[in-house]
Structure formats: C-alpha cells, structure tokens
Design a protein around this motif. Structure first.
Motif, PDB file in Angstrom:
ATOM      1  N   ILE A 110       7.025 -15.712   6.936  1.00 34.19           N
ATOM      2  CA  ILE A 110       7.269 -14.197   7.253  1.00 34.19           C
ATOM      3  C   ILE A 110       6.348 -13.346   7.200  1.00 34.19           C
ATOM      4  O   ILE A 110       5.135 -13.799   6.393  1.00 34.19           O
ATOM      5  CB  ILE A 110       8.681 -13.897   6.552  1.00 34.19           C
ATOM      6  CG1 ILE A 110       8.355 -13.939   5.043  1.00 34.19           C
ATOM      7  CG2 ILE A 110       9.821 -14.734   6.759  1.00 34.19           C
ATOM      8  CD1 ILE A 110       9.389 -13.227   4.212  1.00 34.19           C
ATOM      9  N   PRO A 111       6.002 -12.354   7.718  1.00 31.93           N
ATOM     10  CA  PRO A 111       4.958 -11.316   7.469  1.00 31.93           C
ATOM     11  C   PRO A 111       4.528 -10.971   5.984  1.00 31.93           C
ATOM     12  O   PRO A 111       5.597 -11.115   5.269  1.00 31.93           O
ATOM     13  CB  PRO A 111       5.193 -10.058   8.327  1.00 31.93           C
ATOM     14  CG  PRO A 111       6.290 -10.722   9.269  1.00 31.93           C
ATOM     15  CD  PRO A 111       7.146 -11.559   8.516  1.00 31.93           C
ATOM     16  N   ASP A 112       3.312 -10.779   5.701  1.00 31.40           N
ATOM     17  CA  ASP A 112       2.651 -10.649   4.282  1.00 31.40           C
ATOM     18  C   ASP A 112       2.846  -8.995   4.352  1.00 31.40           C
ATOM     19  O   ASP A 112       2.409  -8.066   5.089  1.00 31.40           O
ATOM     20  CB  ASP A 112       1.470 -10.820   4.370  1.00 31.40           C
ATOM     21  CG  ASP A 112       0.856 -10.533   2.807  1.00 31.40           C
ATOM     22  OD1 ASP A 112       1.464 -10.267   2.124  1.00 31.40           O
ATOM     23  OD2 ASP A 112      -0.347 -10.562   2.946  1.00 31.40           O
ATOM     24  N   VAL A 113       3.868  -8.613   3.174  1.00 33.17           N
ATOM     25  CA  VAL A 113       4.040  -7.175   3.005  1.00 33.17           C
ATOM     26  C   VAL A 113       3.359  -6.745   1.757  1.00 33.17           C
ATOM     27  O   VAL A 113       3.635  -5.763   1.215  1.00 33.17           O
ATOM     28  CB  VAL A 113       5.692  -6.685   2.908  1.00 33.17           C
ATOM     29  CG1 VAL A 113       6.096  -6.916   4.419  1.00 33.17           C
ATOM     30  CG2 VAL A 113       6.311  -7.525   2.184  1.00 33.17           C
ATOM     31  N   ASP A 114       2.647  -7.618   1.239  1.00 33.09           N
ATOM     32  CA  ASP A 114       1.870  -7.272  -0.026  1.00 33.09           C
ATOM     33  C   ASP A 114       0.221  -7.039   0.509  1.00 33.09           C
ATOM     34  O   ASP A 114      -0.642  -7.666   0.515  1.00 33.09           O
ATOM     35  CB  ASP A 114       1.732  -8.316  -0.699  1.00 33.09           C
ATOM     36  CG  ASP A 114       3.181  -8.490  -1.568  1.00 33.09           C
ATOM     37  OD1 ASP A 114       3.728  -7.671  -2.056  1.00 33.09           O
ATOM     38  OD2 ASP A 114       3.540  -9.722  -1.408  1.00 33.09           O
ATOM     39  N   MET A 115       0.021  -5.577   1.052  1.00 30.28           N
ATOM     40  CA  MET A 115      -1.268  -5.319   1.556  1.00 30.28           C
ATOM     41  C   MET A 115      -2.199  -4.362   0.932  1.00 30.28           C
ATOM     42  O   MET A 115      -3.292  -4.229   1.108  1.00 30.28           O
ATOM     43  CB  MET A 115      -0.837  -4.872   2.963  1.00 30.28           C
ATOM     44  CG  MET A 115      -0.234  -5.634   3.780  1.00 30.28           C
ATOM     45  SD  MET A 115       0.125  -5.328   5.527  1.00 30.28           S
ATOM     46  CE  MET A 115      -1.602  -4.958   6.162  1.00 30.28           C
ATOM     47  N   ASN A 157      -8.934  -4.459  11.188  1.00 31.81           N
ATOM     48  CA  ASN A 157      -8.367  -5.369  11.869  1.00 31.81           C
ATOM     49  C   ASN A 157      -9.125  -6.369  12.149  1.00 31.81           C
ATOM     50  O   ASN A 157     -10.314  -6.357  12.855  1.00 31.81           O
ATOM     51  CB  ASN A 157      -7.501  -5.247  12.841  1.00 31.81           C
ATOM     52  CG  ASN A 157      -6.241  -4.491  12.575  1.00 31.81           C
ATOM     53  OD1 ASN A 157      -5.856  -4.294  11.388  1.00 31.81           O
ATOM     54  ND2 ASN A 157      -5.246  -4.174  13.616  1.00 31.81           N
ATOM     55  N   VAL A 158      -9.266  -7.905  11.528  1.00 35.69           N
ATOM     56  CA  VAL A 158      -9.804  -8.885  11.755  1.00 35.69           C
ATOM     57  C   VAL A 158      -9.003 -10.115  12.659  1.00 35.69           C
ATOM     58  O   VAL A 158      -8.250 -10.692  11.867  1.00 35.69           O
ATOM     59  CB  VAL A 158     -10.903  -9.551  10.784  1.00 35.69           C
ATOM     60  CG1 VAL A 158     -11.642 -10.720  11.336  1.00 35.69           C
ATOM     61  CG2 VAL A 158     -11.709  -8.402  10.336  1.00 35.69           C
ATOM     62  N   LEU A 210      -5.884 -10.448  10.059  1.00 36.50           N
ATOM     63  CA  LEU A 210      -6.344  -9.829   8.727  1.00 36.50           C
ATOM     64  C   LEU A 210      -6.467  -8.530   8.702  1.00 36.50           C
ATOM     65  O   LEU A 210      -7.367  -7.995   9.559  1.00 36.50           O
ATOM     66  CB  LEU A 210      -7.358 -10.454   8.029  1.00 36.50           C
ATOM     67  CG  LEU A 210      -7.165 -12.065   8.220  1.00 36.50           C
ATOM     68  CD1 LEU A 210      -8.544 -12.768   7.789  1.00 36.50           C
ATOM     69  CD2 LEU A 210      -5.940 -12.820   7.508  1.00 36.50           C
ATOM     70  N   ARG A 211      -5.556  -7.645   7.878  1.00 37.40           N
ATOM     71  CA  ARG A 211      -5.672  -6.377   7.932  1.00 37.40           C
ATOM     72  C   ARG A 211      -6.211  -5.793   6.483  1.00 37.40           C
ATOM     73  O   ARG A 211      -5.741  -6.136   5.463  1.00 37.40           O
ATOM     74  CB  ARG A 211      -4.635  -5.210   8.461  1.00 37.40           C
ATOM     75  CG  ARG A 211      -4.047  -5.686   9.642  1.00 37.40           C
ATOM     76  CD  ARG A 211      -2.678  -5.082   9.930  1.00 37.40           C
ATOM     77  NE  ARG A 211      -2.373  -5.364  11.489  1.00 37.40           N
ATOM     78  CZ  ARG A 211      -1.539  -6.460  11.760  1.00 37.40           C
ATOM     79  NH1 ARG A 211      -1.125  -7.238  10.909  1.00 37.40           N
ATOM     80  NH2 ARG A 211      -1.288  -6.554  13.141  1.00 37.40           N
ATOM     81  N   GLU A 212      -7.159  -4.742   6.556  1.00 38.26           N
ATOM     82  CA  GLU A 212      -7.714  -4.006   5.141  1.00 38.26           C
ATOM     83  C   GLU A 212      -7.884  -2.581   5.290  1.00 38.26           C
ATOM     84  O   GLU A 212      -8.068  -2.214   6.360  1.00 38.26           O
ATOM     85  CB  GLU A 212      -8.821  -4.823   4.646  1.00 38.26           C
ATOM     86  CG  GLU A 212      -9.421  -4.525   3.314  1.00 38.26           C
ATOM     87  CD  GLU A 212      -8.439  -4.175   2.272  1.00 38.26           C
ATOM     88  OE1 GLU A 212      -8.683  -3.327   1.530  1.00 38.26           O
ATOM     89  OE2 GLU A 212      -7.528  -4.989   2.271  1.00 38.26           O
ATOM     90  N   LYS A 213      -7.608  -2.029   4.293  1.00 39.76           N
ATOM     91  CA  LYS A 213      -8.178  -0.460   4.079  1.00 39.76           C
ATOM     92  C   LYS A 213      -9.301  -0.334   3.430  1.00 39.76           C
ATOM     93  O   LYS A 213      -9.299  -1.019   2.560  1.00 39.76           O
ATOM     94  CB  LYS A 213      -6.963   0.149   3.595  1.00 39.76           C
ATOM     95  CG  LYS A 213      -5.552   0.199   4.635  1.00 39.76           C
ATOM     96  CD  LYS A 213      -4.766   1.178   4.066  1.00 39.76           C
ATOM     97  CE  LYS A 213      -3.472   1.133   4.961  1.00 39.76           C
ATOM     98  NZ  LYS A 213      -2.681   2.307   4.659  1.00 39.76           N
ATOM     99  N   ILE A 214     -10.059   0.492   3.992  1.00 40.66           N
ATOM    100  CA  ILE A 214     -11.213   1.071   3.166  1.00 40.66           C
ATOM    101  C   ILE A 214     -11.097   2.396   2.799  1.00 40.66           C
ATOM    102  O   ILE A 214     -10.754   3.236   3.882  1.00 40.66           O
ATOM    103  CB  ILE A 214     -12.706   0.359   3.689  1.00 40.66           C
ATOM    104  CG1 ILE A 214     -12.731   1.314   5.344  1.00 40.66           C
ATOM    105  CG2 ILE A 214     -12.840  -1.076   3.991  1.00 40.66           C
ATOM    106  CD1 ILE A 214     -14.150   1.073   5.877  1.00 40.66           C
TER     107      ILE A 214
END
Length: 543
Positions: free
Chosen positions: A151-156, A528-529, A536-540
């Motif tokens: 299932i989708p990762d909701v720990d981001m 987004n990569v 893969l998603r990350e915030k900066i």
C-alpha cells in the motif's frame, strides 16, 4: 558441402543467416527519440518518425483504456480544473493542449490494460503521427502486480534525517453503492450473487489497507452495510472493528456516509453530528480518541452533490469546467467549515481532518472555500500536482480529498491515493465480470492519511536524505540526486514543484550523481524522482 546437409538446406541456412544479420543491423541502427519538453509537446513531433521503428528514451504514460482502445502520452493527462483555476489563462491553455497530446497505442496488453501504467524504453513503430504500434519495452510500472506489492507509503515527513512513522492510519473510500438489503434498485448490486462479488472486492481492499478508522461514502442507509464491513474487517485483519450507528434505516437506493473503526485503537468521543445542508445523511462529523495516548481529533466524512444531472439558475453548468451543481457544492463546503467552527467546542478539540468524495477537483470553487478558510489540501501538500483518485475520459484528478487545519497538519505524516480503482477498466466491476480481486471495487480510489497524534512535525532542511538508497540534497542553488539509475533502471526522471503544485523543472537523469542548477527562493519544494518501480518524493526547505 556438409555430408549430412542437402544443397537446398544449405541455401535455407544461408538466407536465414542473412536475415538475422539484417535484423541485427536494424536493431543496432534503431532510432532513439528524446523530447526537450514533455509537458508541452504534441503528437506533431512524431510526424518526422512516421514509418520508423524507434525507442522512446522517456517514459510513456497510458492515459485511457476505454473499451479496449488505449491512448498514451509523454505525461499523464490531468483534468484542467485539477491543475488550474477555472477559466484562467492556464486553464484555457490546458484545455487547448489536451486534444493534441495523446496517441493511440496498439498491440499493447500488459497488466490488464491499466491506465496510469508507465512504459520505460518503449520500442515501437510510428505508424502515424497519432498512432504507435507497441513492440516491446524495458519495463512497465504501475501494473496490478506493482499495486498488489504494497500500500502507499504515508510516512513522508523527515525529521532529523529519520522518516516519521504514523501511529494512526485513516482511510476514506467511496464504495459505489454498497448495498446489502435494497438490491435490484437500478443502483448497485442487482441480486445477492452480485453483492457477494462486491463484498469480496471491498473486503479484500479494506483488509489490505488495514486502517484504524474508515470513513465510507455511497454506503446503504441503515446499519446493515456498515455492520457487514466491520464484520469482514474483523475476520480478515485479526483486529476488532465497530461502526458508528446513526440511527437510520435502509430506504430504497439512497446511500449515506458512515464510520467504521478499530475499537482496540480508538474510541468515539461525543456523539455523531449530522450536517444536512444540501443532500441529507452525507456530511458527518465525529471525534475520536486514541486509546494509547488520549489524543483526540475530529474526523469529518463527506459526499457532496454530483456534477451530473440537469440544473438551472446558479447551479446550471457555467461552462467553466466545474459542471452542474457547482453552487450547491460550494454551499456544502461552506457548511462543513461552519459545522467545524460550531462543533470544535462540543468535541473539546480543534484538530480536524476533512475527507470524502467532494465531487470537485482541486482548483474548483468548493475546494477553494476550504483553502480560503485557512485549511490545507493534503494532496497538493505532499504530492504537488501529480495526485489523482479518479479518471474521466482519460483525464486524471482528485475528487476524493483530504483537507485539514493547521494544528492537524502538524500531526500528519503523509497522505496518498491507493490506485486500485481509478486506473482499472470498468469491465472489471462486480456487475460486469466474475473478477473478485480487490481491483475496481469502485470508480474512486481510497485515500489514506497517516497521523502521529500529539506530534509537531517539521520537514528536513538541506541535509542529504536517503530513501531506498536514492539520495537527494539541496545546497547553494544545486539539487543533487544520487543512485537513481542503474543497469536495471536506466530511465530515471525528476520533477520539481512548488508547494501549490506549479511545475518548475523536470527532465531526464543522465548519471548516477546528477546535479540540477536550480536557484530557489525561500520556501518548501517537492522533488519527485521516478526511478525503478517507485516514485520517490521528498520535500526540501530553502531558507
């Protein structure tokens, strides 16, 4: 001459070798195509390759699979009002561009023909500027097997280089007329056998998600449907589930919104609050206490008036992309905000999570009412403009929302749509096939939100973040992405968004350590990569 081969046989071997040589030379001479701007391309750019066999060095996205005719593009087709304010210049540009961005993809049959699939290294023949014949590909991402793998990762949220884990999972799901007693009404199941297929599909999907609290819409009035779902969750998860009894009774084909929850994890606080502005029984509010911590929040589940049907006056179609009954939905949104303001003291808590099928895309008036009231659209907050939960005529967007106020936002670890429905062909619904997998139990995807109650979460700054060995960092105007390509995953891409969903930059990742010159003003940005079988998603945080 070889003693065991006839002259005719030798000739056949000679010509076979010649054909193999020609085929090998053809493969070696294969044309690779790479377009500069995948967001603003048209199929006219394929004209020069008509009659040629080529390899696409960029991902190709399946946009539609209606009645077995597949269309594709170099980017996913999105509903214009999901990306831009109605009738704005950006909206008009999107509407204008949509008709020239897709081509028909023939000869393709993978993953049960799902929309949303991403084809890497597409090897195909361009038979016309808007028609491509599939031969093979390096990899296909987004198949049923990929979806079934987890299932989708909701720990981001990243805090001190550590992914913050949720301690509560909330799910909102449209069940598309889940009926138990009033069968054969023309809506939902026609008979007991049809409902049993519906039940199996829904129960498998909900057990797979295994949330702590569910908010359902399009569930039969009365208590039988919610009781059945709670019973199935208890049987299939090994945890005990209960439901909120609203006191209603089954009545015709009419559906409602309702709650099912794991009573070993949470307990309801106070009583259910009904909001019957507009359509009755479809906007509800209930507070829950987390048993382990005593933390509390208000969960509002909603189902707004649909876009379909004939309307007059303020509810008539204004031809701005929002459809009919937009005024009614906007009124409903205002009523939800008002109900929260009136009931936060009743529940002795200010934290609110608003979810459900609001029948409005992200930039439409009802959703903007929430934004103007100071709330946050969690789709946009965590995924910029790449999120979707519903497809219509090949255009993706989200009608199923997760919205919260600022104090709730500080406790959200992430959110995601689980694409078990919207990308599937309608042919797999319980009333059209014998399929009893979890796929296409509805036409809407379920939405998941991770919560860490009592926390005050923040985002990573400029430190290097490592997710699945893909490393991302930002320093002095340069974004560095490492380890996103390999021999197994040669087709990696990136996209950089502002927090409100505007695409700043995207492109092909060309090396194992790839630098992007990108001077960004102060603010939070989403990267987004697209690598391997993951996005893969990350915030900066740029200070």
């Amino acid at each position: 001459m070889h003693p065991n081969l006839s002259r005719a046989h030798m000739r056949r071997l000679f010509y076979t070798n010649i054909l193999l040589l020609i085929f090998s030379l053809t493969v070696l001479a294969q044309t690779h195509i790479l377009f500069d701007d995948t967001q603003n391309w048209t199929t006219a750019q394929l004209q020069q390759y008509v009659g040629q066999t080529v390899i696409f060095d960029q991902p190709v996205y399946i946009c539609n699979n209606y009645r077995g005719v597949m269309t594709a593009s170099l980017h996913r087709q999105m509903s214009p009002t999901n990306q831009a304010l109605p009738l704005s210049a950006e909206y008009n540009q999107l509407v204008s561009a949509q008709s020239t961005e897709t081509f028909t993809l023939t000869g393709f049959n993978a993953g049960s023909d799902r929309m949303g699939q991403v084809i890497y290294g597409l090897h195909a023949t361009i038979t016309a500027r808007n028609q491509v014949a599939y031969i093979s590909s390096e990899r296909i991402y987004g198949t049923r097997a990929d979806i079934e793998s987890g299932i989708p990762d909701v720990d981001m949220v990243i805090e001190d280089d550590t992914i913050v884990q949720h301690d509560l999972l909330v799910c909102a799901a449209n069940l598309e007329y889940y009926l138990v007693q009033n069968l054969g009404t023309g809506y939902g199941p026609d008979d007991v056998a049809s409902h049993q297929r519906q039940r199996q599909k829904v129960s498998k999907a909900m057990a797979k998600i295994n949330a702590d609290i569910y908010g359902f819409v399009e569930v039969e009035q009365g208590q039988a449907a919610l009781a059945e779902i709670a019973q199935d969750l208890t049987a299939n998860t090994g945890r005990h589930f209960s439901y909120i009894d609203d006191g209603g009774r089954a009545s015709g084909s009419y559906t409602k919104s309702g709650y099912v929850y794991c009573d070993q994890v949470v307990t309801p606080y106070g009583t259910l609050r009904e909001n019957n502005t507009g359509v009755n029984n479809r906007k509800k509010m209930q507070a829950f206490d987390v048993i382990a911590s005593g933390e509390r929040f208000i969960f509002s589940i909603n189902h707004f008036k649909a876009k379909s049907g004939t309307a007059s006056g303020l509810d008539a179609d204004q031809h701005d992309g929002q459809g009919t009954f937009n005024y009614a939905r906007t009124t409903e949104a205002k009523s939800v905000v008002r109900a929260y303001q009136d009931n936060s003291s009743f529940y002795s808590d200010n934290d609110i999570l608003i979810m459900g099928d609001l029948n409005a895309y992200a930039k439409e008036d009802p959703i903007q009412e929430f934004i103007r009231s100071g709330m946050t659209d969690l789709h946009r907050h965590f995924h910029a403009d790449s999120s979707y939960s519903y497809t219509f005529h090949g255009q993706a967007g989200y009608l199923d929302h997760a919205i919260c106020n600022s104090t709730m936002l500080a406790q959200v670890t992430g959110m995601a749509a689980y694409h078990v429905n919207s990308d599937e062909s309608d042919d797999y619904t319980y009333d059209k096939s014998s399929d009893i997998s979890m796929f296409r139990y509805s036409d809407h995807d379920p939405i998941l939100v991770g919560l860490k109650m009592g926390a005050s979460l923040h985002f990573s700054s400029n430190e290097e973040v490592d997710i699945n060995n893909v490393k991302m960092s930002y320093s002095d105007g340069t974004i560095t992405i490492k380890n996103s390509i390999s021999n197994q995953s040669p087709y990696a891409h990136y996209a950089i968004y502002t927090l409100d969903g505007r695409l700043l930059s995207d492109g092909h990742i060309l090396s194992e350590q790839f630098n992007i010159d990108c001077w960004l003003p102060s603010g939070i940005y989403i990267i987004n990569v697209y690598a391997g079988n993951n996005v893969l998603r990350e915030k900066i945080l740029v200070r």
